[in-house]
Design an enzyme around this catalytic site. Structure first.
Site: not given
Ligand SMILES: Cc1cc2nc3c(=O)[nH]c(=O)nc-3n(C[C@H](O)[C@H](O)[C@H](O)COP(=O)(O)O)c2cc1C
Length: 343
Positions: A116, A176, A178, A215, A244
């Protein structure tokens, strides 16, 4: 970046470190869009109603490529019906240290652990004020890395307040891999208050009619996925996006797995993700039974891929990795293929 100029500089881009190539392509794209671009003429039969909005085509650009909404006129000229900008975090943050982006062209795979990198919601919102008309824009929101999980709602709300008034729909990114702990927000006990909180702020801002999507990751066990679907339906949000990137290194060929493992942590996307992402979507669609719309994403790279995702029951489809490997001409190619099928 025009179609021709991309083909010209493609060998150069693939000779560079992946993030440098990305930055160079964005720089060139920024230049290109200052001049009038030949617009891909969209076949009328491609337009569709979804999420209460009219999309000029079912094909969209997935989140993460244009995090800062810098190239919207260019995406529009290529023929995308929608673009999901972001992930945007409320406050600016640099993301993970480089290198954090890797390509495996022989398998059409990308590994990223960008984490991000975001200019922050107020900067992106200001840029969105100048967005072109005739393109549906979604705002994909996330939380800052330093924000503890239990304060995540505050971050999503803060980002929403900036971004939501400037976009057509909002997507909550809880998938995500990450941002440490982010995927824990998919657990029903965390998801329920998050969605309730977001719907409350949407109402408070008078944006009840604006679609709010969630998502999801491709790495959820089916039982967990089933529970998430029920939470999503019960909450009153507007739809789901799946999927994702994956943490599963099993999607890489045996020959290339050591190389990819040496790259380290991150999410994989592209061709090899397709079967996994589709299996997740089919499960979601089976459980949804039409109660919410689903946007397909993950491993899509051709007209038949997109047509299949739509035939499976998704209302829209998004691409990312295939565009990196095939270049901007891919958008027109997919749209022509879809138009031939429908025409
Ligand atoms: C470099 C890179 C960065 C990404 N960043 C984001 C992001 O910020 N937010 C998000 O929701 N998805 C992000 N994604 C995931 C994509 O939106 C998409 O879900 C995933 O890549 C699967 O689609 P694909 O196989 O067509 O690439 C990113 C993907 C890549 C390759």
């Amino acid at each position: 970046m025009t179609v021709d100029s991309y083909n010209l500089i493609r060998p150069l881009l693939f000779g560079l470190d992946a993030e440098r190539a990305h930055n160079l392509a964005f720089w060139a794209g920024g230049w290109a869009q200052r001049f009038p671009q030949p617009e891909v003429k969209l076949d009328q039969t491609l337009a569709r109603e979804a999420l209460g909005l009219r999309f000029p085509s079912p094909l969209g650009l997935a989140a993460g490529l244009d995090k800062g909404a810098r190239l919207l006129p260019l995406w529009k000229s290529l023929g995308f019906g929608h673009v999901e900008i972001g992930t945007v975090t409320p406050r600016p943050q640099a993301g993970n240290p480089r290198p954090r982006l890797f390509r495996l062209p022989s398998e059409g795979l990308i590994l990223n652990r960008m984490g991000f990198n975001s200019e922050g919601a107020d900067v992106v919102a200001a840029r969105l004020k100048l967005r072109p008309s005739g393109l549906i824009v979604g705002g994909n929101l996330g939380k800052n890395k330093e924000t503890p999980e239990e304060k995540a709602l505050d971050d999503y709300v803060a980002a929403f307040r900036h971004i939501a008034p400037q976009v057509d729909y909002v997507a909550l990114n809880v998938s995500s891999p990450n941002t440490p702990g982010l995927r824990n927000l998919q657990a029903p006990e965390a998801l329920k208050p998050l969605l309730a909180g977001m719907l409350a702020v949407r109402k408070e801002m008078g944006l009840e009619a604006q679609p709010l999507l969630l998502k999801l990751a491709p790495d959820l066990a089916f039982e967990d996925l089933d529970a998430i679907v029920e939470v999503a339906v019960a909450s009153g949000i507007s739809g789901l996006i799946a999927t994702n990137t994956t943490l599963d290194r099993g999607i890489v060929s045996d020959a290339n797995r050591p190389k990819v493992e040496a790259w380290g942590a991150g999410g994989l996307s592209g061709k090899g993700l397709a079967p996994k992402a589709r299996a997740v979507r089919l499960r979601i669609l089976e459980r949804l039974q039409g109660r919410l719309p689903l946007v397909a994403c993950g491993g899509l790279g051709s007209a038949p891929d997109v047509a299949q995702a739509l035939e499976d029951g998704a209302v829209l489809a998004q691409i990312y990795s295939a565009l990196i490997f095939e270049g901007p001409g891919l958008v027109k190619k997919i749209l022509c293929g879809l138009a031939q099928k429908s025409g």
